[in-house]
Scaffold this active site. Structure first.
Site, mmCIF file in Angstrom:
data_model
loop_
_atom_site.group_PDB
_atom_site.id
_atom_site.type_symbol
_atom_site.label_atom_id
_atom_site.label_comp_id
_atom_site.label_asym_id
_atom_site.label_seq_id
_atom_site.Cartn_x
_atom_site.Cartn_y
_atom_site.Cartn_z
ATOM 1 N N ARG A 116 0.810 -1.236 0.000
ATOM 2 C CA ARG A 116 0.000 0.000 0.000
ATOM 3 C C ARG A 116 0.837 1.277 0.000
ATOM 4 O O ARG A 116 0.349 2.347 0.344
ATOM 5 C CB ARG A 116 -0.991 0.034 1.167
ATOM 6 C CG ARG A 116 -1.953 -1.127 1.150
ATOM 7 C CD ARG A 116 -3.174 -0.857 1.988
ATOM 8 N NE ARG A 116 -4.089 -1.982 1.918
ATOM 9 C CZ ARG A 116 -4.075 -3.001 2.761
ATOM 10 N NH1 ARG A 116 -3.200 -3.020 3.739
ATOM 11 N NH2 ARG A 116 -4.919 -3.982 2.619
ATOM 12 N N LYS A 119 4.505 11.579 -11.209
ATOM 13 C CA LYS A 119 3.732 10.746 -12.146
ATOM 14 C C LYS A 119 4.393 9.373 -12.210
ATOM 15 O O LYS A 119 5.585 9.268 -12.520
ATOM 16 C CB LYS A 119 3.690 11.373 -13.536
ATOM 17 C CG LYS A 119 2.657 12.475 -13.654
ATOM 18 C CD LYS A 119 2.427 12.883 -15.099
ATOM 19 C CE LYS A 119 1.357 13.957 -15.183
ATOM 20 N NZ LYS A 119 1.194 14.489 -16.548
ATOM 21 N N GLU A 162 12.900 19.401 -23.588
ATOM 22 C CA GLU A 162 12.029 19.653 -22.431
ATOM 23 C C GLU A 162 12.461 20.940 -21.725
ATOM 24 O O GLU A 162 11.634 21.635 -21.140
ATOM 25 C CB GLU A 162 12.041 18.473 -21.462
ATOM 26 C CG GLU A 162 11.504 17.161 -22.033
ATOM 27 C CD GLU A 162 9.993 17.149 -22.286
ATOM 28 O OE1 GLU A 162 9.299 18.113 -21.901
ATOM 29 O OE2 GLU A 162 9.509 16.167 -22.893
ATOM 30 N N LYS A 179 9.465 23.259 -13.205
ATOM 31 C CA LYS A 179 8.592 22.097 -13.023
ATOM 32 C C LYS A 179 8.091 22.046 -11.589
ATOM 33 O O LYS A 179 6.919 21.754 -11.333
ATOM 34 C CB LYS A 179 9.328 20.803 -13.407
ATOM 35 C CG LYS A 179 8.482 19.571 -13.143
ATOM 36 C CD LYS A 179 8.165 18.734 -14.321
ATOM 37 C CE LYS A 179 7.115 17.679 -13.986
ATOM 38 N NZ LYS A 179 7.172 16.506 -14.781
ATOM 39 N N GLU A 186 -2.896 18.026 -12.144
ATOM 40 C CA GLU A 186 -3.107 18.423 -13.538
ATOM 41 C C GLU A 186 -4.541 18.863 -13.822
ATOM 42 O O GLU A 186 -5.131 18.495 -14.837
ATOM 43 C CB GLU A 186 -2.676 17.289 -14.494
ATOM 44 C CG GLU A 186 -2.314 17.806 -15.874
ATOM 45 C CD GLU A 186 -1.609 16.792 -16.752
ATOM 46 O OE1 GLU A 186 -0.643 16.157 -16.272
ATOM 47 O OE2 GLU A 186 -2.027 16.636 -17.906
ATOM 48 N N ARG A 212 -0.685 22.486 -14.743
ATOM 49 C CA ARG A 212 0.269 21.417 -15.102
ATOM 50 C C ARG A 212 0.122 21.003 -16.563
ATOM 51 O O ARG A 212 1.050 20.463 -17.163
ATOM 52 C CB ARG A 212 0.099 20.226 -14.149
ATOM 53 C CG ARG A 212 1.210 19.188 -14.303
ATOM 54 C CD ARG A 212 1.272 18.206 -13.161
ATOM 55 N NE ARG A 212 2.338 17.240 -13.377
ATOM 56 C CZ ARG A 212 2.759 16.361 -12.486
ATOM 57 N NH1 ARG A 212 2.194 16.317 -11.288
ATOM 58 N NH2 ARG A 212 3.739 15.514 -12.767
ATOM 59 N N ASN A 230 2.451 20.143 -21.337
ATOM 60 C CA ASN A 230 2.207 19.379 -22.566
ATOM 61 C C ASN A 230 2.465 20.199 -23.827
ATOM 62 O O ASN A 230 2.140 19.748 -24.927
ATOM 63 C CB ASN A 230 0.767 18.849 -22.581
ATOM 64 C CG ASN A 230 0.551 17.846 -21.476
ATOM 65 O OD1 ASN A 230 1.451 17.069 -21.158
ATOM 66 N ND2 ASN A 230 -0.611 17.875 -20.852
ATOM 67 N N HIS A 289 3.567 18.520 -26.917
ATOM 68 C CA HIS A 289 3.420 17.079 -26.704
ATOM 69 C C HIS A 289 2.207 16.482 -27.417
ATOM 70 O O HIS A 289 2.176 15.284 -27.657
ATOM 71 C CB HIS A 289 3.334 16.759 -25.205
ATOM 72 C CG HIS A 289 4.674 16.829 -24.512
ATOM 73 N ND1 HIS A 289 5.424 17.979 -24.465
ATOM 74 C CD2 HIS A 289 5.396 15.884 -23.854
ATOM 75 C CE1 HIS A 289 6.549 17.745 -23.784
ATOM 76 N NE2 HIS A 289 6.561 16.486 -23.415
ATOM 77 N N HIS A 342 3.311 13.723 -29.593
ATOM 78 C CA HIS A 342 2.944 12.355 -29.231
ATOM 79 C C HIS A 342 2.452 11.592 -30.474
ATOM 80 O O HIS A 342 2.748 10.403 -30.645
ATOM 81 C CB HIS A 342 1.862 12.388 -28.144
ATOM 82 C CG HIS A 342 1.236 11.071 -27.855
ATOM 83 N ND1 HIS A 342 1.924 10.035 -27.263
ATOM 84 C CD2 HIS A 342 -0.007 10.597 -28.101
ATOM 85 C CE1 HIS A 342 1.119 8.997 -27.147
ATOM 86 N NE2 HIS A 342 -0.046 9.299 -27.654
ATOM 87 N N HIS A 363 11.825 10.846 -27.874
ATOM 88 C CA HIS A 363 10.721 11.643 -27.325
ATOM 89 C C HIS A 363 10.981 13.144 -27.527
ATOM 90 O O HIS A 363 10.112 13.875 -28.019
ATOM 91 C CB HIS A 363 10.548 11.322 -25.834
ATOM 92 C CG HIS A 363 9.503 12.168 -25.167
ATOM 93 N ND1 HIS A 363 8.153 11.990 -25.372
ATOM 94 C CD2 HIS A 363 9.622 13.237 -24.325
ATOM 95 C CE1 HIS A 363 7.479 12.890 -24.672
ATOM 96 N NE2 HIS A 363 8.348 13.668 -24.026
HETATM 97 N N1 GLY Z 1 5.720 15.279 -17.883
HETATM 98 C C1 GLY Z 1 4.618 16.114 -17.645
HETATM 99 C C2 GLY Z 1 4.177 16.139 -16.218
HETATM 100 O O1 GLY Z 1 4.865 15.667 -15.341
HETATM 101 O O2 GLY Z 1 3.128 16.644 -15.927
#
Ligand code: GLY
Length: 376
Positions: free
Chosen positions: A137, A159, A201, A244, A254, A258, A262, A265, A269, A282
């Site tokens: 957990r 993430k 990035e 960030k 997000e 956040r 993107n 992206h 993507h 990427h």
């Molecule tokens: N890589 C985008 C984020 O962490 O929100």
């Protein structure tokens, strides 16, 4: 598996100072530490979390082979270390590998006090975070990114994910690490293309938030791309981590801000998918995607002619493999299935002036198709 081949030379003795960047999330707050050669003193750096419990070092074979002495030093310093090796490519990010790791952890006697040290790039970081978020957990995880992409983006912000056959990152959780430890000296054993493409990035942060980063890409690109100026590289990394950290602190889950991360992206993507995550890195896909997003920003009157011309020249400095023939229908199809669409509404990130990313919900299919003209 990506085995490092080309070595990036770095000047030996200019050591940038340690930079500590706080990520403020109440009880889930943590620091991002950026420091050259931090891995040499890892036993001291990790000491605040070491209570004699078991440590799982999740990593991939190539990193383990290169940095075995770093792990051995921890053992010698009294850490109870268990390396667990996973494939270095995207194939590691699935539930079968997660299960293998959980099972090995049970066999090793890991309990709720154990800690995962995710030592690798985005794949190891995402899998390590996911495994830690679910084992008994939830146990602590510390991120030790070894690629530039992970240092400035994926290791920060919590993430975690594994992939499903139906798509990337479809199962996971937002689960914050206890710390992110960034040692840019890991970059010297990476292929140059891997590092340079990941600067995408960093330039993204310039477009959406930080004109200082943007200006560094205008004035210092050659120095940056040579990867030889350690102080400059550390500055770009620390500034990127800082942006960030600010964005994640404001919007961990997000809901809004956040999403700005993107930028480039959405269409990027699609390019990555068309190349089946193989031919295009990427960062390269995102660079192409940022050209399209800049085009649309200009078309919608958010970037004036001069800013648009500068934006394109900033992005055109990056060496990129040819994109080949991308069908507009395929791009639209992939964009329309993007999991970031909510209730069928596409949130597309544009720039309303350089340094000011905005979320737009009125980017149309024809805007996207038109924007492909700048990458063909
Ligand atoms: N890589 C985008 C984020 O962490 O929100």
């Amino acid at each position: 598996m990506n085995v490092p081949t080309t070595h990036v030379s770095t000047s030996a003795d200019t050591h940038a100072d340690t930079q500590i960047i706080p990520l403020d999330l109440g009880e889930h707050s943590y620091n991002i530490t950026v420091s050259y050669d931090l891995k040499e003193s890892l036993a001291d750096v990790l000491a605040p979390w070491n209570k004699g419990q078991q440590w799982v070092v999740l990593t991939q074979q190539a990193i383990f082979d290169l940095y075995a002495p770093v792990i051995e030093k921890l053992q010698v310093s009294g850490y109870r270390i268990h390396p667990i090796i996973v494939p270095g490519d995207e194939s590691a990010k699935n539930i079968a590998h997660a299960e293998k790791v959980w099972t090995q952890m049970v066999e090793l006697g890991c309990d709720r006090s154990s800690i995962v040290l995710a030592m690798g790039g985005g794949v190891v970081g995402d899998l390590g975070g996911f495994v830690a978020s679910t084992y008994m957990r939830g146990i602590p995880v510390i991120q030790l990114p070894t690629t530039l992409l992970a240092m400035v983006d994926s290791a920060i912000g919590g993430k975690t994910a594994v992939n499903l056959p139906a798509g990337k990152n479809l199962v996971g959780a937002i689960y914050q690490p206890k710390a992110v430890l960034v040692d840019p000296s890991f970059l010297k054993t990476l292929p140059r293309r891997n590092v340079i493409s990941s600067l995408a990035e960093a330039v993204k942060y310039g477009f959406i938030r930080d004109t200082v980063i943007y200006d560094l890409f205008i004035n210092e690109f050659d120095k940056l791309a040579s990867l030889e100026d350690k102080a400059l590289l550390a500055e770009i990394i620390a500034r990127s981590c800082n942006i960030k950290a600010q964005i994640v602190s404001n919007d961990q889950f997000e809901g809004g801000e956040r999403k700005l991360l993107n930028f480039g992206h959405t269409i990027g993507h699609a390019f990555e998918t068309i190349h089946e995550y193989g031919g295009l890195y990427h960062g390269e896909a995102v660079l192409y995607g940022m050209k399209c997003a800049s085009y649309i920003s200009h078309k919608k009157g958010l970037l004036d002619d001069e800013s648009y011309a500068t934006a394109m020249s900033v992005l055109n400095q990056f060496p990129l493999p040819p994109l080949g023939d991308v069908s507009a229908d395929r791009v639209l199809d992939i964009v329309s299935h993007d999991k970031k669409n909510i209730n069928g509404t596409l949130s597309f990130i544009l720039v309303d002036g350089i340094g000011n990313g905005v979320i737009s919900t009125d980017v149309t299919s024809s805007d996207i198709v038109e924007s492909l003209s700048v990458v063909k």
